[in-house]
Design a protein around this motif. Structure first.
Motif, short mmCIF file in Angstrom:
data_model
loop_
_atom_site.label_atom_id
_atom_site.label_comp_id
_atom_site.label_asym_id
_atom_site.label_seq_id
_atom_site.Cartn_x
_atom_site.Cartn_y
_atom_site.Cartn_z
N THR C 3 0.81 -1.21 0.00
CA THR C 3 0.00 0.00 0.00
C THR C 3 0.85 1.26 0.00
N GLU C 4 2.17 1.09 0.07
CA GLU C 4 3.03 2.28 0.18
C GLU C 4 2.72 3.31 -0.91
N THR C 7 -1.76 4.26 -0.57
CA THR C 7 -2.48 4.77 0.58
C THR C 7 -2.31 6.28 0.73
N VAL C 8 -1.08 6.73 0.57
CA VAL C 8 -0.86 8.15 0.80
C VAL C 8 -1.65 9.00 -0.18
N ARG C 10 -4.25 8.25 -1.74
CA ARG C 10 -5.68 8.13 -1.53
C ARG C 10 -6.13 8.96 -0.33
N SER C 11 -5.39 8.86 0.76
CA SER C 11 -5.75 9.64 1.94
C SER C 11 -5.70 11.12 1.65
N VAL C 12 -4.65 11.51 0.92
CA VAL C 12 -4.52 12.93 0.61
C VAL C 12 -5.66 13.38 -0.28
N GLY C 21 -14.88 20.09 -0.58
CA GLY C 21 -16.32 19.91 -0.36
C GLY C 21 -16.83 20.83 0.74
#
Lengths: 265, 302, 606
Positions: C3-4, C7-8, C10-12, C21
């Motif tokens: 996920t390295e 994940t980052v 996606r979270s960002v 929003g």
């Protein structure tokens, strides 16, 4: 520091914040009261009762004060009580044996308080706008959300102080004892002007009162005290809370008594 | 040899207020070994671990890990720890906890390997709060290995587990040592230390009272406790066969010996009136407890 | 779990989306300006115009809110705290001006409506039928919905027997000498004149010679007016008369002059007296064929212009060669430079001007004479109100009557924008600007007594009204056709209804007025009667009233069989039709599609 290292460190902050957020979001005992109570209170007192009980201005006034109330919850409970619980469970100690930067942990908690606060604020704004016909200038909407969310900082500092000095179970109880009376006495539920003069004077020592006054200033419904006064009181109190918290942590650490459940062994 | 020492405590004394947790402790962890710090509750095991983890500040003496201060960032990155804690947050899944801890380290172990090493395959989507006690300890174990550490501290890894779960975790710890890592574990089970350790340090009331291979320690603890009412003076007893220690307790004399049959024979020769004789120490645990508790044991051992 | 690398980001991303929003949601929250775009239906009586560029009568102020309550301005300021339920007009990108005050008009017919429809909410009349004055006072004191500008007037003017002003047919009591002045002024005051207008005009500027008041009479009139507490303003058209009037203490001059430019010294001495000047450049420039009003007309939607406005704009004074329009402009320039108060006035509806519309031309002319935007607009608002002591008007300020003009764009930047009006409020009520809707029903000629009959003996010329024409859905984009002939004394209508328009039709239309769609008053008639025969299909009679294009005409069907038959249709069968306004009758084929043929004869309305 290479960019790879920076990216790795950045990833720690992001993941810490993400899991901090997921963690409390999945905790109904936290998420539901902090997200829904301010909204329900506002809906009931501000929107349904508001027009009758006080005046036509009530929905607008309470839009600001219940937003402040809504930001207090995640800051005090998520940050303060949450920290006390994680310290008592030993997670904090475990994390401190890893290379995790302490700032990542603290910022993640502040960020979580911000995120929940923002969700509450947005919910109250939408309710006020569409349920009670609250109309503000665009700059007021933005400024009000900014001022209200800035309250995360003093309230997190207060939460940290409570969390540093109390065990996890006690922390929730103590936080409730701080949270609810302070909200009430700061005029977050009903306008401060409806209180006896002595209580109005007393409110001056409460951070929530000063924060609410700043929020009300944005919509020109504050009590008329100077902005600088409110900001100064909040700044001094925040620093005082941080000092109290630091002393509390140092005491716990040097004694290593309440660091972990096993006591000394 | 100093260059062999991955971590060491040197002349460490640690106090919590008036209570002395460690006193003049020297402890050395050698590269590649499994070191068991053995002792009953309150012996100072966890304090020693906390000093080596940098979680507590050294008061007197010296603590180093990889030749550095135990809390140094370079140390943290190469070290893992499993602490005696009630757990990590219940609402995150096994996979999420591992994902988060792996992110802390510069060269983390692959998540799949961690799950395999801790025997957690198939559980990564389960929330921590939904796990059994043994599974929780395995998660804590996996978290200790997230950084692919060279040195692993396991503080009472099997505390509170049933026999089956404990044996299961032993398998994982053995596999860990076989992979060449240096492991320090604390336990109050001699059996556990015997099963896992290359070397055992016996800690009692903050002092190292014995140190050596499991065989050596076992030989120490192979002693029996002989108790009787006798007219033979304590000083005379010291020269009798296999006597380690003796102590008058009420009207009883308690004698620790490695050769109980010879001792009893000799005692009976010296004092035919000897009576109320008991010999204790059928198992290793009992003998170990006797050994460590003997000086202040307040109740008769039976 | 590799996920390295995922994940980052996606979270960002989630964080970014959440932040965006959040702000997007904030941006959708209602703000005062959201209440109504200015082009939407204007609120009335109590409302606010928010975040507007305001000309308050004297200066421009940005981002102002104007709160109107019960037809008056309640508050003006930046970011006012307004009641939540107060209707709001989003003023961004617009300029709000006080209703204009025309400092020189003449009132008759529909001029007060024409004035109001162009943002002139008050007029300062310099000579009209004094019979209007009493009613004008009542009307202007009433804060209520109205279609007319407030009228302030001099009433009858003071002139010499046979002098200027006597040629219009209005009642004038000329003065023959100073001795009658006091009584004359008292009579005017009793009639309701707001000030005294004196004519000093010997025709010299127009290369003519007409009787004019003597200097002594003018002096006596001014003195008498002042004695009665009234202002005295003087009509002049040459420099000499202007100097004389000012020297006699006139409060204002209601024209500039164009025979000669005044010296700067004269201008300064004028300024010292405090006299004001209403230059009426609109009418003067019109003399030289330079009508700014026509330019304004070009920019104006036709539906807003009344026939009278169109007509007076196209009229011309006969003007001899000689004088120069630049002299008039130069006089204004010098008067203004010296500090003489300039009041905007048009002298409408004199030839070359139109009431209301010409005010916007006058503003441009004043700008041409060197006045800044705010000075030009002040001349048409606060300065005019102050000069003629008109109360509660000419400014947007607390307590003032809510006579407001909302204009697109920034008028400070470009004063010609005043004509681009979005909304006019008079007494807090929005003004309907279209002439059709405001016009009191135009004169409808009555039909001749007795039945109107068309027997087609003389061909298509019906003998009544504009006559018979083909009508088809082609005007709506359809493809149907029709053809009219007269055969053996009867009208034969042949054609084909075709697909093309949603509701095809084709046939004959009888215009009853002298012009197509001009209504005729058939009051007292009750029946449409005609003889018809045809191919047996069903046809329709449509009755068009006034403003036919706007409404669906009522219809009644009839059948044209093989034999001649008489059809009688009571007029009341035409739902919504009013016999007093009938513009046309159409006899048409509709569905089903296909060719058709029918004949009409002896069509009569009785």
């Amino acid at each position: 520091m290479t960019t790879a290292t920076l990216a790795r460190r950045g990833r720690i902050y992001v993941l810490e914040a993400r899991y901090q957020f997921l963690m409390v979001l999945r905790e109904p005992a936290f998420a539901i009261p902090t997200l829904l109570f301010p909204l329900m209170f506002y809906l009931f007192f501000g929107v349904v009762m508001g027009g009758r009980g006080f005046s036509a201005a009530a929905p607008t006034y309470m839009l600001a004060t219940y937003s402040v109330f809504g930001v207090m919850g995640p800051s005090l409970f998520g940050f303060g009580a949450g920290l006390a619980m994680e310290r008592d469970s030993g997670v904090l100690l475990l994390k401190r044996t890893t290379p995790m930067p302490a700032a990542a942990y603290l910022l993640a908690k502040v960020g979580m308080a911000f995120a929940f606060g923002a969700a509450v604020v947005l919910g109250i704004f939408l309710t006020g706008a569409h349920g009670a016909g609250v109309v503000l200038y665009r700059w007021q909407w933005f400024a009000l959300s900014g001022v209200v969310l800035a309250g995360v900082i003093p309230f997190c500092a207060l939460g940290l102080a409570v969390g540093a000095w109390s065990k996890s179970r006690a922390a929730v109880a103590i936080t409730n004892l701080v949270f609810l009376p302070m909200a009430m006495l700061s005029g977050l539920w009903i306008p401060i002007t409806m209180f006896p003069a002595a209580l109005q004077d007393f409110a001056n020592v409460l951070p929530a009162y000063h924060h609410a006054q700043l929020a009300l200033k944005v919509i020109a419904m504050d009590g008329g005290q100077a902005t600088a006064l409110h900001v100064a009181v909040l700044a001094v109190q925040s620093i005082a809370f941080l000092i109290v918290a630091a002393v509390g942590f140092r005491r716990a650490e040097s004694g290593a008594v309440s660091i972990r459940p096993g006591g000394m062994s | 040899m100093p260059e062999e020492a991955v971590a060491r405590l040197w002349g460490v004394t640690h106090r919590y207020g008036p209570v002395v947790a460690l006193e003049e402790v020297d402890l050395e962890v050698r590269r590649g070994e499994v070191l068991a710090v053995l002792g009953p509750n309150g012996a100072g095991k966890t304090t020693a671990i906390n000093l080596l983890l940098g979680s507590a500040a050294v008061q007197t003496g010296e603590a180093t890990v990889f030749g550095q201060r135990p809390g140094a960032p370079g140390v943290r990155a190469r070290r893992g720890a499993m602490l005696q804690i009630s757990g990590v947050p219940n609402t995150l899944t096994v996979g999420e906890h591992i994902d988060l801890f792996r992110a802390y380290y510069p060269a983390p172990a692959p998540a799949s390997r961690l799950l395999a090493m801790a025997g957690l395959e198939g559980l990564e989507r389960r929330r921590f709060g939904k796990l059994s006690g043994g599974q929780k300890q395995r998660v804590m174990f996996a978290l200790a290995l997230c950084g692919d550490p060279q040195l692993v501290f396991l503080d009472e890894p099997t505390a509170g587990l049933d026999v089956e779960a404990r044996r299961g975790l032993w398998e994982e710890i053995r596999a860990l040592s076989e992979s060449g890592r240096t492991t320090v574990l604390t336990t109050h089970y001699l059996e556990e230390a015997d099963a896992l350790a290359d070397r055992i340090v016996l800690l009692h009331r903050g002092r190292v009272i014995a140190e050596g291979s499991p065989a050596t320690i076992k030989s120490h603890t192979a002693a029996r406790l002989v108790r009787c009412v006798t007219g033979v003076h304590r000083d005379r007893v010291a020269s009798l066969p296999g006597v380690v220690r003796s102590e008058a307790r009420g009207r009883y004399l308690e004698i620790l010996t490695s050769r109980p049959e010879d001792l009893v024979r000799a005692l009976l020769d010296l004092d035919p009136d000897l009576h109320d004789l008991t010999v204790v120490g059928a198992g290793l645990e009992e003998a170990f407890l006797a050994l460590t508790r003997a000086p202040d044991a307040s109740e008769p051992v039976s | 779990m590799n996920t390295e690398n995922r994940t980052v980001p996606r979270s960002v991303w989630v964080l970014l989306v959440a932040v965006v929003g959040f702000f997007a949601a904030l941006a959708t929250l209602p703000v005062p300006g959201d209440a109504a775009a200015p082009e939407q239906e204007a609120p009335e009586e109590s409302f606010a115009i928010v975040d507007v560029t305001l000309f308050d009568g004297e200066a421009f102020r940005r981002n102002q809110d104007v709160w109107v309550e019960d037809g008056r301005v309640r508050r003006v300021g930046a970011k006012l705290r307004l009641p939540e339920d107060l209707p709001r007009v989003d003023g961004r990108g617009h300029t709000l001006l006080p209703g204009f005050i025309d400092g020189h008009v003449h009132t008759f017919g529909g001029t007060l409506g024409d004035a109001l429809r162009f943002g002139v909410t008050s007029v300062l009349d310099q000579f009209t039928d004094s019979g209007l004055l009493a009613g004008a006072r009542t009307a202007r004191d009433d804060i209520a919905r109205t279609a007319e500008a407030d009228l302030f007037s001099a009433g009858m003017l003071a002139t010499a027997p046979g002098g200027h002003g006597t040629q219009f047919g209005l009642r004038v009591e000329p003065l023959t000498g100073p001795e009658g002045a006091a009584a004359w002024v008292r009579a005017r005051k009793a009639e309701g004149s707001d000030w005294i207008k004196i004519v000093s005009e010997d025709g010299a500027a127009y290369r003519g010679e007409i009787p004019s008041l003597e200097r002594e009479t003018i002096a006596a009139l001014i003195a008498a007016a002042h004695a009665e507490g009234l202002l005295a303003v003087v009509h002049v058209s040459d420099l000499e008369a202007a100097r004389e009037a000012v020297s006699l203490g006139a409060d204002g001059l209601v024209h500039t002059w164009f025979d000669a430019a005044l010296s700067e010294e004269d201008a300064r001495s004028f300024a010292r007296t405090g006299v004001f000047v209403v230059p009426t450049l609109s009418v003067i420039m019109g003399l030289f064929g330079d009508s700014t009003g026509l330019r304004v007309l070009d920019e104006t939607d036709e539906s807003l212009v009344s026939p009278m406005q169109r007509q007076t704009l196209s009229n011309r004074f006969e003007m001899p060669e000689g004088p120069d329009s630049e002299v008039a402009l130069e006089n204004v320039r010098r008067l203004h430079a010296a500090g003489v108060r300039i009041v905007a006035g048009t002298d409408a509806p004199n030839p070359g001007t139109a009431t209301g519309l010409s005010m916007h031309g006058e503003l441009r002319l004043l700008a041409r004479a060197g006045m800044e935007s705010h000075e030009v607009l002040a001349a048409a608002t606060s300065v005019a109100a102050d000069a003629f002591a008109v109360p509660e008007r000419g400014r947007i300020a607390e307590g003032y009557i809510a006579d407001l003009v909302l204009v697109r764009g920034d008028v400070e930047e470009d004063v010609t924008r005043t004509a681009d009006i979005v909304t006019i409020w008079k007494d807090g009520y929005p003004v309907v600007r279209e002439t059709a809707a405001t016009a009191v029903s135009p004169e409808i000629p009555p039909a001749p007594d007795g039945p109107v009959v068309v027997d087609f003996e003389d061909g298509l010329d019906s003998g009544f009204g504009f006559g018979w024409q083909v009508t088809t859905d082609a005007m709506n984009g359809g493809a149907s056709t029709a053809d009219l002939t007269v055969e053996e004394g009867a009208l034969v209508v042949r054609g084909e209804t075709r697909t093309g328009f949603a509701f095809p039709w084709a046939g004959a239309i009888w215009f009853l007025g002298d012009q197509p769609m001009q209504a005729v008053d058939f009051s007292g008639r009750s029946v449409l009667r005609f003889r018809t025969r045809g191919d047996g299909r069903s046809y329709t009679v449509m009755l068009f009233g006034a403003g036919a294009a706007a409404t669906v005409p009522p219809t009644v069907p009839f059948v044209a069989g093989p034999e001649w038959a008489v059809v009688e249709i009571p007029l009341e069968s035409f739902a919504t039709a009013d016999p007093s306004i009938i513009a046309a009758l159409a006899f048409v084929a509709q569905a089903p599609l296909g060719s058709f043929a029918f004949e009409l004869d002896d069509v009569e309305i009785r």
